[in-house]
Design an enzyme around this catalytic site. Structure first.
Site, mmCIF file in Angstrom:
data_model
loop_
_atom_site.group_PDB
_atom_site.id
_atom_site.type_symbol
_atom_site.label_atom_id
_atom_site.label_comp_id
_atom_site.label_asym_id
_atom_site.label_seq_id
_atom_site.Cartn_x
_atom_site.Cartn_y
_atom_site.Cartn_z
ATOM 1 N N ASP A 120 -5.745 20.708 -12.471
ATOM 2 C CA ASP A 120 -6.129 19.418 -13.057
ATOM 3 C C ASP A 120 -5.714 19.484 -14.528
ATOM 4 O O ASP A 120 -6.327 20.178 -15.330
ATOM 5 C CB ASP A 120 -7.645 19.221 -12.901
ATOM 6 C CG ASP A 120 -8.136 17.910 -13.517
ATOM 7 O OD1 ASP A 120 -7.421 17.339 -14.360
ATOM 8 O OD2 ASP A 120 -9.252 17.488 -13.161
ATOM 9 N N TYR A 177 -14.929 19.195 -14.205
ATOM 10 C CA TYR A 177 -15.410 17.816 -14.305
ATOM 11 C C TYR A 177 -16.507 17.588 -13.246
ATOM 12 O O TYR A 177 -16.321 17.909 -12.071
ATOM 13 C CB TYR A 177 -14.227 16.858 -14.109
ATOM 14 C CG TYR A 177 -14.656 15.428 -13.981
ATOM 15 C CD1 TYR A 177 -15.421 14.826 -14.983
ATOM 16 C CD2 TYR A 177 -14.333 14.670 -12.861
ATOM 17 C CE1 TYR A 177 -15.839 13.511 -14.868
ATOM 18 C CE2 TYR A 177 -14.744 13.357 -12.746
ATOM 19 C CZ TYR A 177 -15.505 12.790 -13.746
ATOM 20 O OH TYR A 177 -15.929 11.488 -13.629
ATOM 21 N N ARG A 205 0.848 -1.194 0.000
ATOM 22 C CA ARG A 205 0.000 0.000 0.000
ATOM 23 C C ARG A 205 0.890 1.252 0.000
ATOM 24 O O ARG A 205 0.603 2.240 -0.665
ATOM 25 C CB ARG A 205 -0.960 0.004 1.196
ATOM 26 C CG ARG A 205 -1.845 1.228 1.184
ATOM 27 C CD ARG A 205 -3.040 1.235 2.138
ATOM 28 N NE ARG A 205 -3.128 0.233 3.135
ATOM 29 C CZ ARG A 205 -2.541 0.268 4.331
ATOM 30 N NH1 ARG A 205 -1.789 1.309 4.679
ATOM 31 N NH2 ARG A 205 -2.688 -0.720 5.186
ATOM 32 N N LYS A 250 -6.963 8.920 -18.720
ATOM 33 C CA LYS A 250 -7.225 9.584 -19.998
ATOM 34 C C LYS A 250 -5.982 9.532 -20.903
ATOM 35 O O LYS A 250 -5.561 8.466 -21.262
ATOM 36 C CB LYS A 250 -7.711 11.017 -19.717
ATOM 37 C CG LYS A 250 -8.846 11.072 -18.663
ATOM 38 C CD LYS A 250 -10.102 10.430 -19.156
ATOM 39 C CE LYS A 250 -11.117 10.022 -18.106
ATOM 40 N NZ LYS A 250 -11.317 10.782 -16.937
#
Ligand SMILES: Cc1ncc(COP(=O)(O)O)c(C=O)c1O
Length: 379
Positions: free
Chosen positions: A170, A98, A46, A195
């Site tokens: 972003d 978004y 992790r 993306k």
């Protein structure tokens, strides 16, 4: 080294054990320790995984950043960034952002006492007016999603510096190939790696990049404590995908230009939003802060009818009707009912996201086929 070389090599060495040129998929949850606390830098997956570390170094290099950090999704990265704040802190975000980010801000973090303002940052006077003593962060998307407005990152960075705010950009729509916000003064760059960086519509991932050691330490602490980390297989797939980011982006930009120009000249098309047009209000700024104009386009048909927009989106054959963007295949979407459905209609409409607006992510297929497909779909 130049971008293309870094996209292929940054963060990656031949495997020390075998010489394998590709970074192995370290499919493990834990690492054997010699004695408690004595290990090779990896204790539990992790916290750290070698495949992920290679990708983080590669992404940092592409954003001209000192540090990179990968998350299980773009929203996982956004979640970690907002967790840098405390109850009572305020964030000013672009109004045209978004829908998932809007939903997280207003439906999750608002309950924890963080206050969000959404302003049109195209003109910075609204931003200036909204800054107050509790403002801690500016959240900028540029080009904006889906209206393709261009926000001045350098001007936002100056304002952030003046008021001691953290500027987060972003950078999903532009990708590091077209724009490097840290070079323009941002403190953190966030990506939906899903993306353009991943580029093949085969995984979901997010990332942050920063030059600030303290911010990196806090973000890594949050990532390990809260656990939104990606697996090694997905990290490997992104390492593979990012090697062609520069080539894909070149074609996305060429196809974007061809498709946007076709739409602009079509008698049934009302308005095309693409920053590469000299009459786009953000064109000069885009030329200054981006290296090209990208493959994202939004447009409306004459008559402003949602039914007609739906019908057109259902008639395309090469463009697939689907959420997401940035993959090698072209996609068409209806923001008001898909990516931006979580934004209330009155706020959506104010930002220009009308019920008839369609959004295209132009892929890297042959431009002539894309244009023919749109021609037959418009009818
Ligand atoms: C601009 C932008 N930011 C963030 C996200 C969220 O990323 P993810 O879907 O990887 O969680 C998206 C997803 O569509 C996006 O388009």
């Amino acid at each position: 080294m130049k971008f293309a070389t870094r996209a292929i090599h940054a963060g990656q060495e031949p495997d020390a054990a075998t010489g394998a040129i590709m970074t192995p998929i370290y499919q493990t949850s834990t690492y054997v320790q010699e004695s408690p606390g004595k290990h090779k830098g990896y204790a539990y997956a992790r916290g750290k995984n070698p495949t992920r570390v290679a990708l983080e170094k590669c992404l940092a290099s592409l954003e001209n950043a000192k540090h990179g950090l990968c998350f299980s999704s773009g929203m996982g990265a956004t979640d970690a960034i907002i967790k840098l704040l405390r109850p009572g802190d305020e964030v000013i975000a672009t109004d045209d952002l978004y829908g998932g980010s809007y939903r997280m801000f207003t439906k999750v973090f608002a309950h924890y006492g963080i206050v969000f303002h959404f302003v049109d940052m195209h003109d910075l006077s609204g931003l200036k007016k909204t800054i107050n003593s509790k403002t801690k962060m500016l959240w900028v998307e540029t080009p904006t999603n889906p209206m393709m407005k261009i926000i001045d990152i350098t001007a936002c960075a100056e304002m952030a510096k003046q008021h001691q705010l953290m500027l987060v950009v972003d950078n999903t729509f532009a990708s590091p190939y077209l724009q490097n916000p840290l070079d323009l003064g941002a403190n953190i760059v966030m990506h939906s790696v899903t993306k353009y960086i991943g580029g093949h519509s085969d995984l979901v991932m997010g990332a942050t990049c920063t030059n600030d050691d303290a911010l990196q330490e806090q973000l890594a602490f949050i990532a390990n404590s809260c656990g939104a980390v990606p697996g090694p297989m997905d990290s490997f797939l992104v390492l593979r995908g990012v090697k062609t980011l520069h080539l894909r982006m070149e074609r996305h930009c060429l196809n974007g230009r061809a498709v946007a120009s076709f739409l602009k000249s079509h008698p049934k098309v009302e308005k095309v939003h693409w920053p590469g047009f000299p009459d786009h209000p953000g064109h000069a700024l885009a030329k200054k802060q981006m290296r090209d104009f990208g493959g994202m386009i939004s447009f409306t048909l004459k008559g402003n009818s949602m039914e007609e927009a739906f019908a057109m989106a259902s008639r395309t054959k090469v463009f697939s009707l689907a959420e997401s963007l940035g993959g090698v295949e072209s996609l068409i979407g209806h923001p008001a009912s898909m990516t931006h459905a979580s934004i209330p209609p009155e706020i959506r409409n104010k930002a220009g996201v009308t019920d008839s607006l369609l959004r295209l992510s132009t892929g890297i297929e042959d431009a002539e086929d894309l244009i023919e497909d749109l021609r037959q779909a418009i009818g």
